[in-house]
Design an enzyme around this catalytic site. Structure first.
Site, PDB file in Angstrom:
ATOM      1  N   GLU A 286       0.822  -1.217   0.000  1.00  0.00           N
ATOM      2  CA  GLU A 286       0.000   0.000   0.000  1.00  0.00           C
ATOM      3  C   GLU A 286       0.847   1.254   0.000  1.00  0.00           C
ATOM      4  O   GLU A 286       0.400   2.315  -0.415  1.00  0.00           O
ATOM      5  CB  GLU A 286      -0.938   0.021   1.228  1.00  0.00           C
ATOM      6  CG  GLU A 286      -2.243  -0.706   0.988  1.00  0.00           C
ATOM      7  CD  GLU A 286      -3.315  -0.415   2.026  1.00  0.00           C
ATOM      8  OE1 GLU A 286      -3.043   0.253   3.049  1.00  0.00           O
ATOM      9  OE2 GLU A 286      -4.440  -0.888   1.841  1.00  0.00           O
ATOM     10  N   HIS A 307       8.632 -26.655  -1.584  1.00  0.00           N
ATOM     11  CA  HIS A 307       7.971 -27.765  -2.273  1.00  0.00           C
ATOM     12  C   HIS A 307       6.763 -27.286  -3.077  1.00  0.00           C
ATOM     13  O   HIS A 307       5.944 -28.091  -3.507  1.00  0.00           O
ATOM     14  CB  HIS A 307       7.577 -28.837  -1.250  1.00  0.00           C
ATOM     15  CG  HIS A 307       8.782 -29.433  -0.588  1.00  0.00           C
ATOM     16  ND1 HIS A 307       9.334 -30.631  -0.955  1.00  0.00           N
ATOM     17  CD2 HIS A 307       9.575 -28.939   0.398  1.00  0.00           C
ATOM     18  CE1 HIS A 307      10.404 -30.866  -0.216  1.00  0.00           C
ATOM     19  NE2 HIS A 307      10.578 -29.851   0.616  1.00  0.00           N
ATOM     20  N   LYS A 421     -14.086   0.065  -3.906  1.00  0.00           N
ATOM     21  CA  LYS A 421     -15.190   0.434  -2.994  1.00  0.00           C
ATOM     22  C   LYS A 421     -16.300   1.137  -3.765  1.00  0.00           C
ATOM     23  O   LYS A 421     -17.476   0.820  -3.600  1.00  0.00           O
ATOM     24  CB  LYS A 421     -14.695   1.373  -1.886  1.00  0.00           C
ATOM     25  CG  LYS A 421     -13.811   0.719  -0.860  1.00  0.00           C
ATOM     26  CD  LYS A 421     -13.510   1.702   0.257  1.00  0.00           C
ATOM     27  CE  LYS A 421     -12.346   1.238   1.105  1.00  0.00           C
ATOM     28  NZ  LYS A 421     -11.834   2.285   1.988  1.00  0.00           N
TER      29      LYS A 421
HETATM   30  O1  PA5 Z   1      -3.229   1.253   5.855  1.00  0.00           O
HETATM   31  C1  PA5 Z   1      -4.364   1.671   5.792  1.00  0.00           C
HETATM   32  O2  PA5 Z   1      -4.637   2.852   6.050  1.00  0.00           O
HETATM   33  C2  PA5 Z   1      -5.513   0.759   5.439  1.00  0.00           C
HETATM   34  O3  PA5 Z   1      -5.081  -0.531   5.199  1.00  0.00           O
HETATM   35  C3  PA5 Z   1      -6.539   0.730   6.556  1.00  0.00           C
HETATM   36  O4  PA5 Z   1      -5.902   0.304   7.723  1.00  0.00           O
HETATM   37  C4  PA5 Z   1      -7.709  -0.171   6.245  1.00  0.00           C
HETATM   38  O5  PA5 Z   1      -8.272   0.189   5.017  1.00  0.00           O
HETATM   39  C5  PA5 Z   1      -8.754  -0.096   7.342  1.00  0.00           C
HETATM   40  O6  PA5 Z   1      -9.188   1.214   7.507  1.00  0.00           O
HETATM   41  P1  PA5 Z   1      -9.986   1.675   8.787  1.00  0.00           P
HETATM   42  O7  PA5 Z   1      -9.129   1.482   9.989  1.00  0.00           O
HETATM   43  O8  PA5 Z   1     -10.297   3.113   8.541  1.00  0.00           O
HETATM   44  O9  PA5 Z   1     -11.235   0.826   8.866  1.00  0.00           O
END
Ligand code: PA5
Length: 445
Positions: A286, A307, A421
């Site tokens: 990310e 394996h 989303k």
């Molecule tokens: O790194 C990030 O910001 C995301 O992976 C969030 O942690 C994830 O989308 C969950 O978001 P939230 O804590 O707002 O529900």
């Protein structure tokens, strides 16, 4: 002894002058980070978190954990992405991947709200039968669909089973200090809340209540976790490539990326590391995967995956390098017994420590893969404990931030996550998405 980077196996892949050439860029990234002048600079709270955290809240986390331990058989941790992976990684690494099956005096912990699978949800609901249940809902935004849906289900379960009043005392919300649906709901219902600081993004939040409350419930020493992270914060502060293994790691992975390696395989020889791999993949995936750039983070656990993926790594497309996490001391020894009959021909290993066998498998694999054209570097971790976990978390977080700046991307946002989303909401008929719905349905035929 602290975590160390061993680059001896990189010698035939990266020249000394290449490291020298990238040094000014690494030092520029270091300055950008320390002077808070780069992209995403309002999300740098994690850099000082190991020392600069809310002590009052830290005590409340411990108190809540003690209460949960005393009145709960099964804790549901609801969250996704950065609000889930770190806690699960810690639980599996520091307690066991089979934590819930262990004989123990701490509650079972199940993670929900990290998928939308009805089968998974039904399974966990069935596990709650006849057990005293509490819930830790974790969402920074407070609006993420997956955890919000799961929370609706388990809040109802708790309220029906215990009544509103007792249910209230069994729900712990970790969220933004002021904003979001979850914060509003928690204030209205009177849940105990813990804060994800504004300047700490989801995937950098494992050392906040996000990770610390589930860890404390599982009996993990969260003081030692923070101590390990604080040691890393000191060790990895130096703006000198020769003296900073975290920066060296970021430099080498960037050099390898520029030489055409598209994939970084994080390799471990401990099954308990599997969820750490997942945490690592989210952190780097990310953070770096933007603007059509970035290393694709992947992972394997050896010797298991030798394996399955071993053939590809040895002889397939030369598109990857490996970062091997070498956990140098196992928590408990296991010695191979001698068998006078030796029918299996394994007596050459009699009285041998299994950790030595594992280590030789690692050395043999590194040599074979290197020979096969896959660059390998090794992160040497002294052992598995709270201190090393905290150290590793900080090491990877900082390496990730530096790596992002080396690629000139913002390592602290994730704009691409929104695309699925929007489509999902439109296809489900969420108000406000009517136009997109027609368009998407036409595409789906
Ligand atoms: O790194 C990030 O910001 C995301 O992976 C969030 O942690 C994830 O989308 C969950 O978001 P939230 O804590 O707002 O529900």
């Amino acid at each position: 002894m602290a975590m160390k980077l061993n680059t001896r196996y990189l010698k035939s892949f990266v020249n000394e002058h290449e490291l020298k050439a990238i040094e000014p860029q690494v030092l520029a990234a270091h300055r950008t980070l320390t002077e808070k002048s780069g992209l995403g600079n309002d999300y740098l709270g994690w850099t000082t978190l190991p020392k600069d955290y809310d002590r009052e809240e830290f005590s409340r986390i411990k108190a809540a954990a003690r209460k949960i331990q005393s009145d709960t058989d099964l804790l549901l941790v609801i969250g996704i992405g950065g609000s889930y992976l770190g806690a699960r990684a810690a639980l599996e690494l520091l307690r066991s991947p089979y934590y819930n099956n262990l004989k123990k005096d701490t509650p079972d912990i199940y993670f929900v709200g990290n998928s939308i699978s009805p089968d998974y949800l039904n399974t966990v609901l069935a596990l709650c039968e006849g057990r005293r249940v509490s819930v830790n809902i974790i969402s920074k935004s407070g609006t993420t669909t997956e955890p919000a849906l799961a929370f609706r289900v388990f809040r109802e379960l708790l309220e029906q089973r215990y009544g509103k009043e007792e249910a209230r005392g069994r729900i712990y919300a970790t969220t933004d200090k002021a904003r979001g649906t979850l914060k509003e709901l928690s204030d209205r219902e009177g849940y105990e809340t813990f804060v994800i600081p504004d300047d700490v993004g989801g995937r950098y939040s494992v050392l906040t209540a996000v990770g610390l409350l589930p860890m404390a419930v599982a009996g993990i020493d969260i003081d030692a976790v923070m101590g390990g992270a604080a040691a890393a914060m000191d060790d990895l502060a130096v703006g000198d490539l020769c003296k900073n293994d975290c920066y060296k790691y970021a430099a080498y992975r960037n050099i390898l990326y520029r030489k055409g390696k598209q994939i970084e395989l994080l390799v471990s020889y401990e099954p308990a590391f599997t969820m750490m791999n997942e945490w690592f993949k989210q952190l780097f995936g990310e953070s770096e995967g933007k603007d059509q750039k970035g290393l694709f983070p992947a992972s394997v656990v050896f010797s298991t995956d030798l394996h399955s993926m071993g053939q590809f790594i040895q002889e397939g497309s030369r598109c990857m390098f490996e970062t091997v996490v070498d956990i140098q001391n196992s928590t408990k020894d296991f010695f191979v017994k001698d068998d006078p009959e030796n029918l299996d021909g394994l007596n050459f290993l009699s009285n041998q420590n299994m950790s030595v066998v594992n280590h030789k498998a690692m050395q043999g694999t590194i040599l074979a893969h290197t020979e096969g054209g896959v660059p390998n570097m090794v992160l040497e971790v002294p052992g598995i404990n709270e201190h090393e976990f905290g150290y590793m978390v900080y090491f990877f977080e900082k390496a990730c931030a530096i790596s992002g700046y080396l690629l000139a991307v913002n390592p602290f946002n994730q704009p691409g996550v929104e695309s699925y989303k929007k489509n999902m909401f439109a296809l489900l008929g969420k108000p406000g998405y009517e136009d997109q719905r027609a368009e998407l349905e036409a595409k789906l035929g």
